[in-house]
Write a protein that holds these residues in place. Structure first.
Motif, PDB file in Angstrom:
ATOM      1  N   PRO A 197       0.827  -1.213   0.000  1.00  0.00           N
ATOM      2  CA  PRO A 197       0.000   0.000   0.000  1.00  0.00           C
ATOM      3  C   PRO A 197       0.860   1.262   0.000  1.00  0.00           C
ATOM      4  CG  PRO A 197      -0.877  -1.582   1.533  1.00  0.00           C
ATOM      5  CD  PRO A 197       0.428  -2.144   1.067  1.00  0.00           C
ATOM      6  N   GLY A 198       0.546   2.165  -0.923  1.00  0.00           N
ATOM      7  CA  GLY A 198       1.264   3.429  -0.986  1.00  0.00           C
ATOM      8  C   GLY A 198       2.631   3.365  -1.624  1.00  0.00           C
ATOM      9  N   LYS A 199       2.991   2.193  -2.140  1.00  0.00           N
ATOM     10  CA  LYS A 199       4.310   2.035  -2.754  1.00  0.00           C
ATOM     11  C   LYS A 199       4.176   1.595  -4.210  1.00  0.00           C
ATOM     12  CE  LYS A 199       6.880   0.975   1.461  1.00  0.00           C
ATOM     13  NZ  LYS A 199       7.872   0.051   2.092  1.00  0.00           N
ATOM     14  N   GLN A 200       5.265   1.786  -4.941  1.00  0.00           N
ATOM     15  CA  GLN A 200       5.274   1.352  -6.325  1.00  0.00           C
ATOM     16  C   GLN A 200       5.473  -0.164  -6.417  1.00  0.00           C
ATOM     17  OE1 GLN A 200       8.310   3.727  -8.287  1.00  0.00           O
ATOM     18  NE2 GLN A 200       6.782   5.227  -8.929  1.00  0.00           N
ATOM     19  N   ARG A 201       5.015  -0.719  -7.516  1.00  0.00           N
ATOM     20  CA  ARG A 201       5.240  -2.134  -7.763  1.00  0.00           C
ATOM     21  C   ARG A 201       6.740  -2.365  -7.952  1.00  0.00           C
ATOM     22  NH1 ARG A 201       1.369  -5.271 -11.941  1.00  0.00           N
ATOM     23  NH2 ARG A 201      -0.099  -4.166 -10.570  1.00  0.00           N
ATOM     24  N   GLU A 224       7.495  -6.696   6.425  1.00  0.00           N
ATOM     25  CA  GLU A 224       7.700  -5.841   5.256  1.00  0.00           C
ATOM     26  C   GLU A 224       7.519  -6.584   3.937  1.00  0.00           C
ATOM     27  OE1 GLU A 224       9.761  -6.216   7.901  1.00  0.00           O
ATOM     28  OE2 GLU A 224      11.881  -6.161   7.265  1.00  0.00           O
ATOM     29  N   ASP A 225       7.328  -7.883   3.979  1.00  0.00           N
ATOM     30  CA  ASP A 225       6.992  -8.641   2.774  1.00  0.00           C
ATOM     31  C   ASP A 225       5.503  -8.569   2.453  1.00  0.00           C
ATOM     32  OD1 ASP A 225       9.303 -11.121   3.908  1.00  0.00           O
ATOM     33  OD2 ASP A 225       9.642  -9.657   2.300  1.00  0.00           O
ATOM     34  N   THR A 226       4.735  -7.972   3.336  1.00  0.00           N
ATOM     35  CA  THR A 226       3.304  -7.838   3.108  1.00  0.00           C
ATOM     36  C   THR A 226       3.033  -6.997   1.868  1.00  0.00           C
ATOM     37  OG1 THR A 226       2.758  -8.077   5.452  1.00  0.00           O
ATOM     38  CG2 THR A 226       1.150  -6.924   4.055  1.00  0.00           C
ATOM     39  N   ALA A 227       2.265  -7.554   0.947  1.00  0.00           N
ATOM     40  CA  ALA A 227       1.984  -6.878  -0.321  1.00  0.00           C
ATOM     41  C   ALA A 227       1.053  -7.755  -1.156  1.00  0.00           C
ATOM     42  CB  ALA A 227       3.273  -6.629  -1.105  1.00  0.00           C
TER      43      ALA A 227
END
Length: 119
Positions: free
Chosen positions: A41-45, A88-91
């Motif tokens: 969320p809120g970050k680039q792919r 931090e691997d959540t995505a």
């Protein structure tokens, strides 16, 4: 045209493991470079891992030593084994198929599968 369907996402505790799968349609799977990307969320792919048609692999620094990408051309499937997962691997993880030629690149994407690492 290539259709990609991901599976295997879910909720896992920190330190746990998951294996993502991506099944591809078509009978020329072996010529595609296959990759896993993720978007928080809120970050680039971002690129997580890639395996070429020749089975060479490359990983993002953040997942080296923890994630392993592999492919089974007979099953038209690419896998991402994820160990020692961190919050931090959540995505959302997306499967990518890329046909790369000297004059062009064609990309196909799956719909994505959610990975949540939380206690």
């Amino acid at each position: 045209q290539v259709q990609l369907v991901e599976s295997g996402g879910g909720l896992v505790q920190p330190g746990g493991s998951l294996r993502l799968s991506c099944a591809a349609s078509g009978n020329i799977f072996s010529i595609y470079d296959m990759g896993w990307y993720r978007q928080a969320p809120g970050k680039q792919r971002e690129l997580v891992a890639v395996i070429t048609s020749g089975a060479s692999t490359n990983y993002a620094d953040s997942v080296k030593g923890r994630f392993t990408i592999s492919r089974d051309n007979a099953k038209n499937t690419v896998y991402l084994q994820m160990n020692a997962l961190k919050p931090e691997d959540t995505a959302v993880y997306y499967c990518n198929a890329a046909r790369i030629r000297s004059w062009s690149r064609t990309d196909y994407w799956g719909q994505g599968t959610q990975v949540t690492v939380s206690s």
